[in-house]
Scaffold this motif. Structure first.
Motif, PDB file in Angstrom:
ATOM      1  N   ILE A 222       0.811  -1.843   0.254  1.00  0.00           N
ATOM      2  CA  ILE A 222      -0.388  -0.638  -0.073  1.00  0.00           C
ATOM      3  C   ILE A 222       0.688   1.429  -0.031  1.00  0.00           C
ATOM      4  CG2 ILE A 222      -1.160   1.261   1.407  1.00  0.00           C
ATOM      5  CD1 ILE A 222      -2.659  -1.146   2.044  1.00  0.00           C
ATOM      6  N   ALA A 223       1.976   0.946   1.090  1.00  0.00           N
ATOM      7  CA  ALA A 223       2.664   2.368   0.874  1.00  0.00           C
ATOM      8  C   ALA A 223       3.358   2.427  -0.441  1.00  0.00           C
ATOM      9  CB  ALA A 223       4.094   1.799   1.430  1.00  0.00           C
ATOM     10  N   ASP A 224       3.942   1.909  -1.533  1.00  0.00           N
ATOM     11  CA  ASP A 224       4.137   1.418  -2.864  1.00  0.00           C
ATOM     12  C   ASP A 224       3.924   2.322  -3.746  1.00  0.00           C
ATOM     13  OD1 ASP A 224       6.763   0.349  -1.204  1.00  0.00           O
ATOM     14  OD2 ASP A 224       6.416  -0.994  -2.345  1.00  0.00           O
ATOM     15  N   GLU A 225       2.356   1.903  -3.582  1.00  0.00           N
ATOM     16  CA  GLU A 225       1.364   2.500  -4.668  1.00  0.00           C
ATOM     17  C   GLU A 225       1.103   3.778  -4.465  1.00  0.00           C
ATOM     18  OE1 GLU A 225      -2.358  -0.201  -4.032  1.00  0.00           O
ATOM     19  OE2 GLU A 225      -1.175  -2.484  -5.011  1.00  0.00           O
ATOM     20  N   ALA A 226       1.110   4.228  -2.695  1.00  0.00           N
ATOM     21  CA  ALA A 226       0.638   5.284  -2.515  1.00  0.00           C
ATOM     22  C   ALA A 226       1.745   6.184  -3.335  1.00  0.00           C
ATOM     23  CB  ALA A 226       0.584   5.718  -0.769  1.00  0.00           C
ATOM     24  N   LEU A 227       3.301   6.101  -2.900  1.00  0.00           N
ATOM     25  CA  LEU A 227       4.156   7.257  -3.311  1.00  0.00           C
ATOM     26  C   LEU A 227       4.553   6.590  -4.812  1.00  0.00           C
ATOM     27  CD1 LEU A 227       6.520   5.365  -0.513  1.00  0.00           C
ATOM     28  CD2 LEU A 227       5.442   7.664  -0.794  1.00  0.00           C
ATOM     29  N   GLN A 228       4.462   5.758  -5.751  1.00  0.00           N
ATOM     30  CA  GLN A 228       3.694   6.392  -7.077  1.00  0.00           C
ATOM     31  C   GLN A 228       2.928   7.364  -6.830  1.00  0.00           C
ATOM     32  OE1 GLN A 228       3.011   2.362  -8.554  1.00  0.00           O
ATOM     33  NE2 GLN A 228       4.463   1.262  -8.063  1.00  0.00           N
ATOM     34  N   VAL A 229       1.622   7.341  -6.884  1.00  0.00           N
ATOM     35  CA  VAL A 229       1.245   8.960  -7.099  1.00  0.00           C
ATOM     36  C   VAL A 229       1.443  10.219  -6.138  1.00  0.00           C
ATOM     37  CG1 VAL A 229      -1.470   9.691  -6.338  1.00  0.00           C
ATOM     38  CG2 VAL A 229      -0.837   7.228  -7.093  1.00  0.00           C
ATOM     39  N   LEU A 230       1.810   9.835  -5.080  1.00  0.00           N
ATOM     40  CA  LEU A 230       2.639  11.138  -4.634  1.00  0.00           C
ATOM     41  C   LEU A 230       3.854  11.950  -4.896  1.00  0.00           C
ATOM     42  CD1 LEU A 230       0.936   9.912  -1.269  1.00  0.00           C
ATOM     43  CD2 LEU A 230      -0.181  11.095  -3.066  1.00  0.00           C
ATOM     44  N   GLU A 231       4.992  10.698  -4.685  1.00  0.00           N
ATOM     45  CA  GLU A 231       5.848  11.091  -4.431  1.00  0.00           C
ATOM     46  C   GLU A 231       6.685  12.204  -5.454  1.00  0.00           C
ATOM     47  OE1 GLU A 231       9.830   8.916  -2.856  1.00  0.00           O
ATOM     48  OE2 GLU A 231       8.951   8.568  -5.329  1.00  0.00           O
ATOM     49  N   PRO A 232       6.596  12.825  -6.655  1.00  0.00           N
ATOM     50  CA  PRO A 232       7.215  13.736  -7.823  1.00  0.00           C
ATOM     51  C   PRO A 232       5.950  14.925  -6.717  1.00  0.00           C
ATOM     52  CG  PRO A 232       5.845  12.015  -8.571  1.00  0.00           C
ATOM     53  CD  PRO A 232       5.884  11.220  -7.638  1.00  0.00           C
ATOM     54  N   ALA A 233       4.808  15.114  -6.385  1.00  0.00           N
ATOM     55  CA  ALA A 233       4.313  16.225  -5.448  1.00  0.00           C
ATOM     56  C   ALA A 233       5.186  16.360  -4.269  1.00  0.00           C
ATOM     57  CB  ALA A 233       2.535  16.071  -5.714  1.00  0.00           C
TER      58      ALA A 233
ATOM     59  N   ASP B 163       5.974   6.081   8.461  1.00  0.00           N
ATOM     60  CA  ASP B 163       7.396   5.683   8.465  1.00  0.00           C
ATOM     61  C   ASP B 163       7.757   5.977   6.945  1.00  0.00           C
ATOM     62  OD1 ASP B 163       8.333   5.425  10.750  1.00  0.00           O
ATOM     63  OD2 ASP B 163       9.034   3.215  10.484  1.00  0.00           O
ATOM     64  N   ARG B 164       7.235   5.736   6.195  1.00  0.00           N
ATOM     65  CA  ARG B 164       6.912   5.689   4.403  1.00  0.00           C
ATOM     66  C   ARG B 164       6.809   6.589   4.209  1.00  0.00           C
ATOM     67  NH1 ARG B 164       7.423   0.472   1.452  1.00  0.00           N
ATOM     68  NH2 ARG B 164       8.253   1.950  -0.108  1.00  0.00           N
ATOM     69  N   LEU B 165       4.853   6.961   4.696  1.00  0.00           N
ATOM     70  CA  LEU B 165       4.059   7.849   4.292  1.00  0.00           C
ATOM     71  C   LEU B 165       3.768   8.933   4.782  1.00  0.00           C
ATOM     72  CD1 LEU B 165       2.272   7.866   1.443  1.00  0.00           C
ATOM     73  CD2 LEU B 165       1.137   6.050   2.582  1.00  0.00           C
ATOM     74  N   ARG B 166       2.831   9.005   5.998  1.00  0.00           N
ATOM     75  CA  ARG B 166       2.650   9.452   6.496  1.00  0.00           C
ATOM     76  C   ARG B 166       4.180  10.838   7.259  1.00  0.00           C
ATOM     77  NH1 ARG B 166      -0.863   4.988   9.889  1.00  0.00           N
ATOM     78  NH2 ARG B 166      -3.581   4.663   8.060  1.00  0.00           N
ATOM     79  N   SER B 167       4.605  10.304   8.270  1.00  0.00           N
ATOM     80  CA  SER B 167       5.789  11.302   7.852  1.00  0.00           C
ATOM     81  C   SER B 167       6.247  12.058   7.604  1.00  0.00           C
ATOM     82  CB  SER B 167       6.751  10.669   9.192  1.00  0.00           C
ATOM     83  OG  SER B 167       6.465   9.872  10.605  1.00  0.00           O
ATOM     84  N   PRO B 168       6.550  11.265   6.435  1.00  0.00           N
ATOM     85  CA  PRO B 168       7.168  12.130   5.583  1.00  0.00           C
ATOM     86  C   PRO B 168       6.239  13.485   4.656  1.00  0.00           C
ATOM     87  CG  PRO B 168       7.827  10.024   4.915  1.00  0.00           C
ATOM     88  CD  PRO B 168       6.721  10.299   6.258  1.00  0.00           C
ATOM     89  N   MET B 169       5.273  13.459   4.329  1.00  0.00           N
ATOM     90  CA  MET B 169       3.901  13.963   3.692  1.00  0.00           C
ATOM     91  C   MET B 169       3.851  14.954   5.169  1.00  0.00           C
ATOM     92  SD  MET B 169       2.641  12.644   1.268  1.00  0.00           S
ATOM     93  CE  MET B 169       0.513  13.940   0.883  1.00  0.00           C
TER      94      MET B 169
END
Length: 235
Positions: free
Chosen positions: A75-86, A150-156
């Motif tokens: 789920i984190a991998d899939e989310a980061l594919q969408v979110l990481e560029p922004a 660690d991978r998604l919420r904290s960086p965002m």
């Protein structure tokens, strides 16, 4: 806690089949964990829904905790594919000491809309929404929350708080900054968590295409107004 295993096939064709099997098991597990919770989803049921033999789950993940961890990682991998560029673009704006207030606000809105794109994405969103809801509700294995945090919420959260702080002239750890960030960021979550209710009120069959763009346009305008009003308070 045991880490999920990777396929051990040595040939290219075998590796591809192994990845396919592993993917089926993860998708099935996300669905059943979302519907029944960690305690209510058995490894036998996960394997059956995936259409594979029960020992296959142990081969790839060792146990139920292992497959739960793999679900959170997926789920984190899939989310980061969408979110990481922004996310990366927003960080570049923050790193630019000469960035204008308009550029900072644009970065926040772009990042917010990328979350909406993830939420409104058609396909397997229901299973993932239920998985998230149970994980946030507590009672599920902590490893899932740790991975997503660690991978998604904290960086965002870190980037969003930094953007709000720069726009409003407050510290990133100021409770006002944090509450503002959480509240403004949460505007899309009602459409995600209470999806059926919002669709019913709007008289829509789904939240995609023109409907999704309509919601994004309205919420983005509200976000800009709020951020600009907080900016003017600091002047």
């Amino acid at each position: 806690m045991t880490e999920s295993r990777k396929p051990r096939h040595s040939t290219e064709g075998g590796y591809a089949r192994g990845e396919e099997t592993r993917r089926k098991l993860i998708d099935a597990a996300i669905s059943l964990f979302g519907q029944h919770g960690f305690a209510g989803a058995s490894t036998r049921d996960i394997a059956a829904l995936a259409g594979v033999n029960a020992p296959a789950l142990q081969y790839y993940f060792e146990n139920k905790e292992g497959v739960y961890r793999a679900c959170a990682e997926s789920i984190a991998d899939e989310a980061l594919q969408v979110l990481e560029p922004a996310l990366l673009a927003a960080q570049r704006t923050l790193d630019d000491e000469g960035a204008t207030q308009d550029a900072l606000i644009d970065s926040f809105v772009t990042l917010q809309c990328s979350i909406a794109d993830l939420m409104f994405k058609k396909g397997r969103e229901t299973d993932r929404r239920l998985f998230f809801a149970r994980e946030q509700g507590g009672g599920e294995p902590e490893i899932g929350s740790q991975i997503l945090r660690d991978r998604l919420r904290s960086p965002m959260n870190k980037v969003n708080a930094a953007l709000v702080a720069r726009i409003t002239g407050r510290a990133e750890n100021d409770p006002i900054t944090i509450v503002r960030m959480i509240s403004i960021w949460g505007q899309f979550f009602a459409f995600h968590v209470a999806r059926e209710s919002t669709l019913s009120m709007l008289g829509w069959a789904d939240l995609d295409g023109e409907n999704a763009e309509f919601v994004k346009t309205i919420v983005s305008a509200q976000t800009r107004l709020l951020l600009d009003s907080w900016r003017r308070e600091a002047e």
